[in-house]
Each structure stands twice: as C-alpha cells, then as structure tokens.
Write a protein that holds these residues in place. Sequence first.
Motif, mmCIF file in Angstrom:
data_model
loop_
_atom_site.group_PDB
_atom_site.id
_atom_site.type_symbol
_atom_site.label_atom_id
_atom_site.label_comp_id
_atom_site.label_asym_id
_atom_site.label_seq_id
_atom_site.Cartn_x
_atom_site.Cartn_y
_atom_site.Cartn_z
ATOM 1 N N PHE A 12 0.838 -1.208 0.000
ATOM 2 C CA PHE A 12 0.000 0.000 0.000
ATOM 3 C C PHE A 12 0.870 1.253 0.000
ATOM 4 O O PHE A 12 0.615 2.199 -0.744
ATOM 5 C CB PHE A 12 -0.915 -0.001 1.223
ATOM 6 C CG PHE A 12 -1.633 1.299 1.432
ATOM 7 C CD1 PHE A 12 -2.713 1.666 0.641
ATOM 8 C CD2 PHE A 12 -1.201 2.182 2.416
ATOM 9 C CE1 PHE A 12 -3.356 2.883 0.830
ATOM 10 C CE2 PHE A 12 -1.843 3.397 2.620
ATOM 11 C CZ PHE A 12 -2.931 3.741 1.822
ATOM 12 N N PHE A 13 1.915 1.270 0.815
ATOM 13 C CA PHE A 13 2.790 2.441 0.881
ATOM 14 C C PHE A 13 3.502 2.684 -0.448
ATOM 15 O O PHE A 13 3.705 3.831 -0.849
ATOM 16 C CB PHE A 13 3.824 2.268 1.999
ATOM 17 C CG PHE A 13 3.231 2.269 3.379
ATOM 18 C CD1 PHE A 13 2.178 3.106 3.699
ATOM 19 C CD2 PHE A 13 3.718 1.414 4.362
ATOM 20 C CE1 PHE A 13 1.618 3.112 4.966
ATOM 21 C CE2 PHE A 13 3.176 1.412 5.647
ATOM 22 C CZ PHE A 13 2.119 2.260 5.944
ATOM 23 N N VAL A 14 3.890 1.621 -1.121
ATOM 24 C CA VAL A 14 4.613 1.779 -2.377
ATOM 25 C C VAL A 14 3.718 2.353 -3.477
ATOM 26 O O VAL A 14 4.207 2.955 -4.447
ATOM 27 C CB VAL A 14 5.229 0.422 -2.810
ATOM 28 C CG1 VAL A 14 4.244 -0.405 -3.617
ATOM 29 C CG2 VAL A 14 6.507 0.638 -3.624
ATOM 30 N N LEU A 15 2.400 2.203 -3.342
ATOM 31 C CA LEU A 15 1.471 2.697 -4.362
ATOM 32 C C LEU A 15 1.008 4.136 -4.120
ATOM 33 O O LEU A 15 0.210 4.667 -4.901
ATOM 34 C CB LEU A 15 0.243 1.775 -4.437
ATOM 35 C CG LEU A 15 0.483 0.384 -5.036
ATOM 36 C CD1 LEU A 15 -0.776 -0.455 -4.945
ATOM 37 C CD2 LEU A 15 0.951 0.494 -6.483
ATOM 38 N N ILE A 16 1.490 4.759 -3.070
ATOM 39 C CA ILE A 16 1.049 6.124 -2.742
ATOM 40 C C ILE A 16 1.295 7.113 -3.885
ATOM 41 O O ILE A 16 0.399 7.900 -4.228
ATOM 42 C CB ILE A 16 1.718 6.600 -1.436
ATOM 43 C CG1 ILE A 16 1.057 5.907 -0.240
ATOM 44 C CG2 ILE A 16 1.615 8.118 -1.279
ATOM 45 C CD1 ILE A 16 1.684 6.248 1.099
ATOM 46 N N VAL A 63 10.024 -1.062 1.795
ATOM 47 C CA VAL A 63 10.154 -0.928 0.334
ATOM 48 C C VAL A 63 10.930 0.321 -0.051
ATOM 49 O O VAL A 63 10.706 0.908 -1.099
ATOM 50 C CB VAL A 63 8.750 -0.909 -0.325
ATOM 51 C CG1 VAL A 63 8.102 -2.270 -0.266
ATOM 52 C CG2 VAL A 63 7.865 0.146 0.329
ATOM 53 N N ARG A 64 11.850 0.756 0.787
ATOM 54 C CA ARG A 64 12.574 2.011 0.565
ATOM 55 C C ARG A 64 13.304 2.041 -0.781
ATOM 56 O O ARG A 64 13.335 3.075 -1.450
ATOM 57 C CB ARG A 64 13.569 2.227 1.703
ATOM 58 C CG ARG A 64 14.698 1.223 1.743
ATOM 59 C CD ARG A 64 15.506 1.284 3.007
ATOM 60 N NE ARG A 64 14.772 0.732 4.133
ATOM 61 C CZ ARG A 64 15.363 0.267 5.240
ATOM 62 N NH1 ARG A 64 16.676 0.317 5.355
ATOM 63 N NH2 ARG A 64 14.658 -0.225 6.227
ATOM 64 N N PHE A 137 17.573 -5.834 -5.712
ATOM 65 C CA PHE A 137 17.400 -5.237 -4.379
ATOM 66 C C PHE A 137 17.237 -6.335 -3.322
ATOM 67 O O PHE A 137 17.779 -6.238 -2.210
ATOM 68 C CB PHE A 137 16.182 -4.311 -4.354
ATOM 69 C CG PHE A 137 16.306 -3.102 -5.243
ATOM 70 C CD1 PHE A 137 17.552 -2.558 -5.541
ATOM 71 C CD2 PHE A 137 15.173 -2.515 -5.789
ATOM 72 C CE1 PHE A 137 17.667 -1.443 -6.361
ATOM 73 C CE2 PHE A 137 15.279 -1.409 -6.607
ATOM 74 C CZ PHE A 137 16.527 -0.880 -6.908
ATOM 75 N N SER A 138 16.472 -7.352 -3.655
ATOM 76 C CA SER A 138 16.230 -8.450 -2.713
ATOM 77 C C SER A 138 17.507 -9.238 -2.448
ATOM 78 O O SER A 138 17.812 -9.584 -1.293
ATOM 79 C CB SER A 138 15.146 -9.389 -3.270
ATOM 80 O OG SER A 138 13.942 -8.680 -3.507
ATOM 81 N N ILE A 139 18.266 -9.522 -3.516
ATOM 82 C CA ILE A 139 19.518 -10.291 -3.359
ATOM 83 C C ILE A 139 20.516 -9.523 -2.501
ATOM 84 O O ILE A 139 21.182 -10.099 -1.616
ATOM 85 C CB ILE A 139 20.120 -10.608 -4.747
ATOM 86 C CG1 ILE A 139 19.220 -11.622 -5.486
ATOM 87 C CG2 ILE A 139 21.540 -11.144 -4.612
ATOM 88 C CD1 ILE A 139 19.652 -11.884 -6.914
ATOM 89 N N PRO A 167 7.666 -7.923 -1.409
ATOM 90 C CA PRO A 167 7.349 -6.494 -1.609
ATOM 91 C C PRO A 167 8.256 -5.820 -2.624
ATOM 92 O O PRO A 167 7.813 -4.946 -3.371
ATOM 93 C CB PRO A 167 7.539 -5.897 -0.211
ATOM 94 C CG PRO A 167 7.443 -7.035 0.731
ATOM 95 C CD PRO A 167 8.010 -8.198 -0.009
ATOM 96 N N ASN A 168 9.539 -6.218 -2.645
ATOM 97 C CA ASN A 168 10.462 -5.599 -3.599
ATOM 98 C C ASN A 168 10.096 -5.910 -5.043
ATOM 99 O O ASN A 168 9.942 -5.013 -5.871
ATOM 100 C CB ASN A 168 11.900 -6.072 -3.325
ATOM 101 C CG ASN A 168 12.541 -5.311 -2.175
ATOM 102 O OD1 ASN A 168 12.149 -4.185 -1.860
ATOM 103 N ND2 ASN A 168 13.522 -5.926 -1.540
#
Length: 416
Positions: A12-16, A63-64, A137-139, A167-168
């Motif tokens: 949700f935060f990433v879709l702001i 998700v920064r 990013f995940s790795i 999330p990433n």
Amino acid sequence: MSLLKEVILQMFFVLIPFVLFNIYYRDKMRNFSQSFILVTSSISLFLAMTFSSSVVEGVIFDVRYVIMFFALVYGGVQTGLILLGEFVLYRLYLGGDGLFIALVISVFSFSVSLLMYRTYKATHRKTFFTILAGVLFSIIALTLTYFYLPHYFVKHLTYHLLVIPLPNILGIWILMSLFSTSVSDKEIFIKHAQNEKIETMSHVAASLAHEVRNPLTAVKGFLRLMQENPHDFTKSAQYMNICMDEIQRTEMILSEYLAISKPLTNRHEQVNVVELLKVMRAVMSPFAILHNVELEVRAPDISVIIMANPDEIKQVLVNFIKNAIEACTNVRKGRVFLSLVVEEGKAILIIKDNGVGMDEGQMKRLGSIYFSTKSSGTGLGLTYSYHVIHTIGGTVTVNSKPNVGTKFSIIFPYQE
C-alpha cells in the motif's frame, strides 16, 4: 497471517505516488512534475519506514529501495539523492542493531539504482528491467543481512525469504507499471485536448473570417462606387449609410465572438428571476414594438431565487428573447410569451413564440457556434447562453415546428 498483513501494508505504501497522481492530476491539463515525485515519494518512504516490518527490534525491512528507484526514474538523480538523504537521516533517528547493515545495503542498492535507471528509461523491455531491479534489491538485502547477521538470518529464514523479496519484486513491478500507464494515458489526454483546442480555434478563426469578410466586401464595393462617382452626392450619401450599416454589423459580429471567448466568471450570487424578467420586459419591449411583435411576461408573485452571475443571466435572457422576437418579424400578429413556474425544486422559464419555427435538423444543431437560423446570424448568442446555463447546473430543451413556432424551456436549480 501476520507476515501477509505486513507485506500488504508495504504494498500500500509503495502505491502512494500512483494513487496521489490520479487524484491530483485527474482534471489538470498537465503531467507530473519533479516536485510532485519528490513530495509523494518522500511521503511513501516516510510511511514505509515508520510502519516497517520487523521480527527483532532495531532490524527493519521495507520498500525504501523500490521508492528510491521510482524517484530516480521519474524525478531524476537530484530527487533520488534527496530521498537517500531522507532515508539516512530517518534511519539514524530510528537507530537499532540493524542501523549499520541498513546503511551498507542502501549504498549498494542505490548504486544499482543509479546504474539501472538510465537503462530502464532507454529500453523497450521495461517490465524485464523492472523485475530485475526488484530481484537485485532483494539479493543485496538478503546477502548482506546474512553476511553481517548470520544467526539472526537463519533463525528467521522464512520471514526473510517472504517479506524481503515479495514487496520488492511485486511492489516495484506494480508501481512502475501502473504509474507508467497513468502517465501515458495523461499524455494522450493532453495531446487530444490540445488538438481539439487547435481544431476548434481554426474553425472559429475560419468562421470569424467568413462572417467579417462579407460586410467588409460590401463596404469595399460601395466605397469604390463612391470613388468612381465622387460628384453624385445623393448616391454617395446612400452608399455611406449602407457602409455604416455594414460596419455596425461587423462590430456586432466581433462583439459576439469576444463574448463567447471570454471565460465565465466564478461570481455566483442570489438572482431573483421574477425581478429580472420585469427588467427584461422593460428593456426588450421597444425592440419588440419595432418588429411589430407582442411581448408578454407572466411570473409568480413570490421571489424565485437562483445562484448565478446576474450579468450573465441577463445576457442569456436578452439572447433568447431577441431570437424569439426576430423569429416573429415576418409573421402576422407575432407574439412572444415568457412564463416562469416553479415545480419540484426547479425554476422553469418558458419562452414561446409563434414565429417561423424549426425542423428536426435545425433543433439538433442549436447551440453550435457555426449554426444560426438567421441569414445574418453566427449562432454565438445561443452558444454562449447554453454554456452559461449548463455551467450553473441548468438545462435547455426545445420544441419547434416549421411555421408554427418554437418553445424553449430553461430549467434552473431553484434555491428555496
């Protein structure tokens, strides 16, 4: 179930930025700006870090990096660096055991973002590079977390394999895809609106040139006749009167075009339609008498209030009444009848005449800037009137038959 909630919250935060774009730019004739990307990404980053996911106090995940990559792509390097600074300062404020590893991950992840964002903008395989960025990013996060905190990582292995990659990868794909689609749709909308505006302007310019050329051609012709016979004062005076009439007609055409191009004001105040009709009867009666037309106005004894600009409504009534009177000019016992009634919270003004009337095709074209039933008309008066009425929430209906007459019903929202 708790982990799933944390993943959904981060999504949700990433879709702001996407949500705010569709809210803020929905009715605007422009696309996103760098400042918009900076503000919305900052809000998204702050919320994602504030409500981050964690199984051990001080070690947080969010998700920064998705948000910073998005800011780089759509806001540029400066925006990305500002967000990186925001992250560092806020992460120092939050503190905890994971502070050092978070800063190390941010260095590697931001470096990868800098390397990839130009490639992303240039390539046609945007979906591939978007998912690749999320995977990298995940790795980076998983590898460095394991390297610095191996016991913690192994103990919470399921958490890390779910909460970090999902999330990433999913977040960056959804955000970049949705925002890219919205931006493309907005660009298409703006281009369509601009093309439509240019087309309308060209039609108006052509119509204006056509309308003005006719009287100017007449004036030019009569002036040439006066030049050829300068000593015939009788004809010169006659020609001069005709020229003055044509010039006055040109002024009227230009005034109508200026009125239709002038933006409507936002000034709305209480207008008593009953009092306004009395004024209109006094103003338009001489014009009706000049055309041998009877003008009758019938209104209730109570006040009928609408919210509108009184000057604009007055001009609307002048246009409708003038057209009705002119429609009766060549009719024996011409008559124009105005009636105001209040029904079910609406004020209905009926303007009825027994003039030349219109057929079905003419009624459908009423209000068009290029259409008039009069040989010397431009159609601008009704175009302006329709626009004013629709702007205040009103409607116009028309019933007409050739050689029988016309009935306009103007419905205004009524303020009780």
